[in-house]
Design a protein around this motif. Structure first.
Motif, PDB file in Angstrom:
ATOM      1  N   UNK B 230       0.858  -1.189   0.000  1.00 26.48           N
ATOM      2  CA  UNK B 230       0.000   0.000   0.000  1.00 26.48           C
ATOM      3  C   UNK B 230       0.893   1.237   0.000  1.00 26.48           C
ATOM      4  N   UNK B 231       0.522   2.196  -0.808  1.00 24.64           N
ATOM      5  CA  UNK B 231       1.273   3.440  -0.918  1.00 24.64           C
ATOM      6  C   UNK B 231       1.256   4.180   0.423  1.00 24.64           C
ATOM      7  N   UNK B 232       2.447   4.506   0.961  1.00 23.95           N
ATOM      8  CA  UNK B 232       2.480   5.193   2.265  1.00 23.95           C
ATOM      9  C   UNK B 232       1.755   6.544   2.245  1.00 23.95           C
ATOM     10  N   UNK B 233       1.504   7.069   1.046  1.00 25.93           N
ATOM     11  CA  UNK B 233       0.758   8.339   0.953  1.00 25.93           C
ATOM     12  C   UNK B 233      -0.758   8.088   0.992  1.00 25.93           C
ATOM     13  N   UNK B 234      -1.143   6.814   0.984  1.00 21.19           N
ATOM     14  CA  UNK B 234      -2.569   6.492   0.931  1.00 21.19           C
ATOM     15  C   UNK B 234      -2.955   5.454   1.998  1.00 21.19           C
ATOM     16  N   UNK B 235      -2.775   5.834   3.248  1.00 22.49           N
ATOM     17  CA  UNK B 235      -3.008   4.911   4.363  1.00 22.49           C
ATOM     18  C   UNK B 235      -4.480   4.488   4.426  1.00 22.49           C
ATOM     19  N   UNK B 236      -5.355   5.345   3.900  1.00 25.33           N
ATOM     20  CA  UNK B 236      -6.784   5.033   3.898  1.00 25.33           C
ATOM     21  C   UNK B 236      -7.058   3.694   3.197  1.00 25.33           C
ATOM     22  N   UNK B 237      -6.229   3.396   2.164  1.00 24.43           N
ATOM     23  CA  UNK B 237      -6.425   2.143   1.430  1.00 24.43           C
ATOM     24  C   UNK B 237      -6.284   0.925   2.358  1.00 24.43           C
ATOM     25  N   UNK B 238      -5.352   1.024   3.303  1.00 23.84           N
ATOM     26  CA  UNK B 238      -5.177  -0.075   4.270  1.00 23.84           C
ATOM     27  C   UNK B 238      -6.470  -0.269   5.060  1.00 23.84           C
ATOM     28  N   UNK B 239      -7.003   0.824   5.530  1.00 23.63           N
ATOM     29  CA  UNK B 239      -8.242   0.752   6.304  1.00 23.63           C
ATOM     30  C   UNK B 239      -9.358   0.127   5.468  1.00 23.63           C
ATOM     31  N   UNK B 240      -9.461   0.572   4.190  1.00 24.26           N
ATOM     32  CA  UNK B 240     -10.512   0.048   3.312  1.00 24.26           C
ATOM     33  C   UNK B 240     -10.352  -1.455   3.079  1.00 24.26           C
ATOM     34  N   UNK B 241      -9.118  -1.894   2.868  1.00 26.35           N
ATOM     35  CA  UNK B 241      -8.880  -3.333   2.655  1.00 26.35           C
ATOM     36  C   UNK B 241      -9.262  -4.137   3.904  1.00 26.35           C
ATOM     37  N   UNK B 242      -8.887  -3.604   5.058  1.00 31.91           N
ATOM     38  CA  UNK B 242      -9.209  -4.321   6.298  1.00 31.91           C
ATOM     39  C   UNK B 242     -10.721  -4.386   6.499  1.00 31.91           C
TER      40      UNK B 242
END
Lengths: 322, 249
Positions: B230-242
């Protein structure tokens, strides 16, 4: 013939682990076409005991005795083996936690029953009775044949689903003869934090490694854990440095855990650390080093500075989960 | 007072698990053997107690069930500071058999307590210490994270959920120990290594025992799908995947 399951209670209450055990016992009993007896030792009220029926117990044997308030391995072994014989149990199931590890091996000798310990799924066959377990601390699995009339199984925590049942279990009080002089281990003091989420019970764990640089930097880890209802953990160098208490050390010689989500922050992922967490359902790795071995074990990874990423993650969680 | 420490001879914890003969036998090719980590912590504590003037511990004996190939590991324990060693000559294939063989020797020995590591890092049975206690019909305490000896009096600290208990116990007994009993294992010094060569290592014949378990076959874990980066500039993506893929949050 029966399957007997020992269900531990914590101050009179069962927890998810107890129901996992009963669900597992039910499935084993189905394979053998026998009934499930759950054994409870200690003061547990009737409503709480009946919950064991909700996961498939046919009968509950309840023992209350002042001499059984603290765990004396010898006396517990004597009592549980009495009930095993009384109920004509062919399979005896316990948790692979500190209590199970303390008494299951003693019962194995007392009942001359083969022990399959740390199991992570149902027996693959019942003739010959074959169980499946982790070996080499999660680096491999083994199919083990248990060659004895009675079998003892210890189930790893968080490795079996809950299965509800509409069983109406009967409750039977059982009294056993124990003298004060039978208790050879005298607990003189107890130092216990109540109400704290235990690392081994937690569904989510937030864990920090050497990459956190100092014990002063643990604030965001604790904050994220609090927001997620998670427990905190750490890698071995962190507890060896004294940045965090030893109870948090997760890995080969520390705690072995199986949460639904493990968030590893600043942990490189040495093989000994992975041994403690490899059963997690999902692993998230946040690490500045793109070559850190933790990324081979992780499902989701971010290469970057934890001190920047954690606060961002915290504010995203705050926005979206509140 | 004499203390016994049970030793397991196990593959180094960094060893990759490999199997031969149609995945039925652990492949020992190239394996480095070590003292089982918990047993090493137990040995460290035993030696500290021997050195402590307030304790009556005066002798530490290590005991193991193993073939001659376990002797380098036993010598290491002697180099760390054990006074002598007993090797029961058998292949340790089954926890019940190992415990029976240990009990057969220990029943004739005089000791304050026996320390066993809570688990071995090869077959992860968590069994031998408890089984030994039952064979000897002695009290046992498991999950022991501390042992104190004041003169002849022994107390242990047991880990419980959320804390610890202090337990007084009469000798002889069996302590099944885990982390906390000591923190860092002691490393042999050159003088210890020299002395270890001359310390007694007694080999005794193993008693005939039954095996109750048989490790029929082994499997390696399924390879994991590659990590989603996941792009460190887009931490929201981690949350969405989880939330949406793992369905955790």
């Amino acid at each position: 013939m029966t399957v007997l399951v020992f269900t531990e209670n914590w101050d009179g209450k069962f927890k998810k682990l107890s129901f996992e055990l009963v669900s597992y016992a039910r499935e084993v009993a189905e394979k053998l076409n026998v009934s499930v007896v759950a054994l409870s030792i200690g003061e547990v009220d009737e409503d709480e005991l009946k919950k064991l029926g909700d996961y498939g117990a046919d009968k509950i044997v309840s023992i209350t005795n002042d001499h059984l308030k603290t765990l004396d391995n010898q006396v517990y072994t004597k009592v549980i083996s009495e009930v095993t014989q009384k109920e004509n149990a062919k399979v005896l199931i316990l948790s692979h936690n500190n209590t199970g590890k303390a008494i299951a091996p003693r019962l194995s000798v007392k009942l001359k029953a083969a022990l399959g310990s740390g199991l992570i799924r149902l027996p693959s066959e019942v003739d010959p009775f074959t169980v499946y377990k982790k070996v080499f601390t999660g680096k491999a699995f083994a199919n083990v044949i248990l060659n004895s009339d009675i079998k003892i199984l210890t189930l790893s925590q968080n490795s079996f689903k809950l299965i509800s049942s509409d069983n109406k279990a009967t409750i039977e009080e059982y009294s056993t003869d124990i003298q004060a002089s039978d208790i050879k281990t005298k607990v003189t003091s107890t130092d216990k934090q109540t109400g704290k989420l235990l690392l081994t019970d937690a569904e989510i764990v937030v864990s920090g490694g050497r990459g956190m640089k100092s014990s002063d930097n643990w604030g965001p880890i604790e904050e994220l854990a609090k927001l997620l209802g998670a427990a905190t953990a750490c890698s071995r160098p962190v507890s060896d440095e004294g940045w965090r208490p030893h109870e948090e050390h997760t890995g080969q010689t520390g705690k072995i855990i199986a949460p639904n989500l493990y968030i590893a922050v600043g942990i490189s992922g040495a093989i000994q650390h992975l041994a403690g967490i490899s059963s997690s359902k999902y692993i998230v790795a946040i690490n500045i080093d793109p070559d850190a071995p933790i990324f081979e074990a992780a499902d989701y990874g971010i290469v970057g500075d934890a001190h920047k990423i954690l606060p961002e993650l915290i504010s995203i969680v705050k926005e979206n989960l509140s | 007072m004499r203390i016994f420490v049970c030793l397991g001879n196990v593959p180094d914890t960094t060893t990759k698990a490999k199997f031969t003969e149609n995945n039925s036998v652990f492949d020992t090719t190239g394996v480095q053997w070590i003292i089982n980590p918990w047993d090493e912590l137990a040995l460290t504590r035993a030696i500290e107690l021997k050195e402590d003037a307030n304790s009556s511990v005066e002798k530490v004996t290590v005991i193991t069930v193993g073939t001659k190939s376990a002797e380098p590991t036993i010598r290491k324990a002697l180099a760390i500071g054990a006074d002598d060693a007993i090797r029961i000559d058998a292949e340790p294939n089954d926890a019940y058999a190992v415990a029976a063989q240990l009990a057969d020797v220990l029943k004739d020995e005089d000791f304050g307590f026996v320390m066993c590591g809570i688990e071995s890092c090869d077959y992860n049975g968590s069994a031998v210490g408890g089984m030994l206690s039952e064979f000897l019909d002695l009290p046992s305490v498991s999950a022991v994270a501390g042992v104190e000896v004041e003169g002849e009096k022994v107390s242990v600290s047991r880990t419980i959920d959320g804390g610890k208990e202090i337990i007084n116990i009469d000798t002889p007994f069996i302590a099944i120990v885990h982390k906390g009993i000591s923190i860092e294992p002691r490393i042999p010094a050159m003088r210890g290594i020299m002395m270890a060569r001359k310390k007694p290592l007694n080999v005794v014949e193993a008693s005939e025992t039954e095996l109750l378990t048989d490790h029929k076959s082994f499997e390696l874990p399924q390879p994991k799908p590659p990590c989603k980066m996941i792009d460190p500039e887009n931490v929201k993506e981690l949350f969405d995947l989880l939330q949406n893929e793992a369905k955790i949050m």
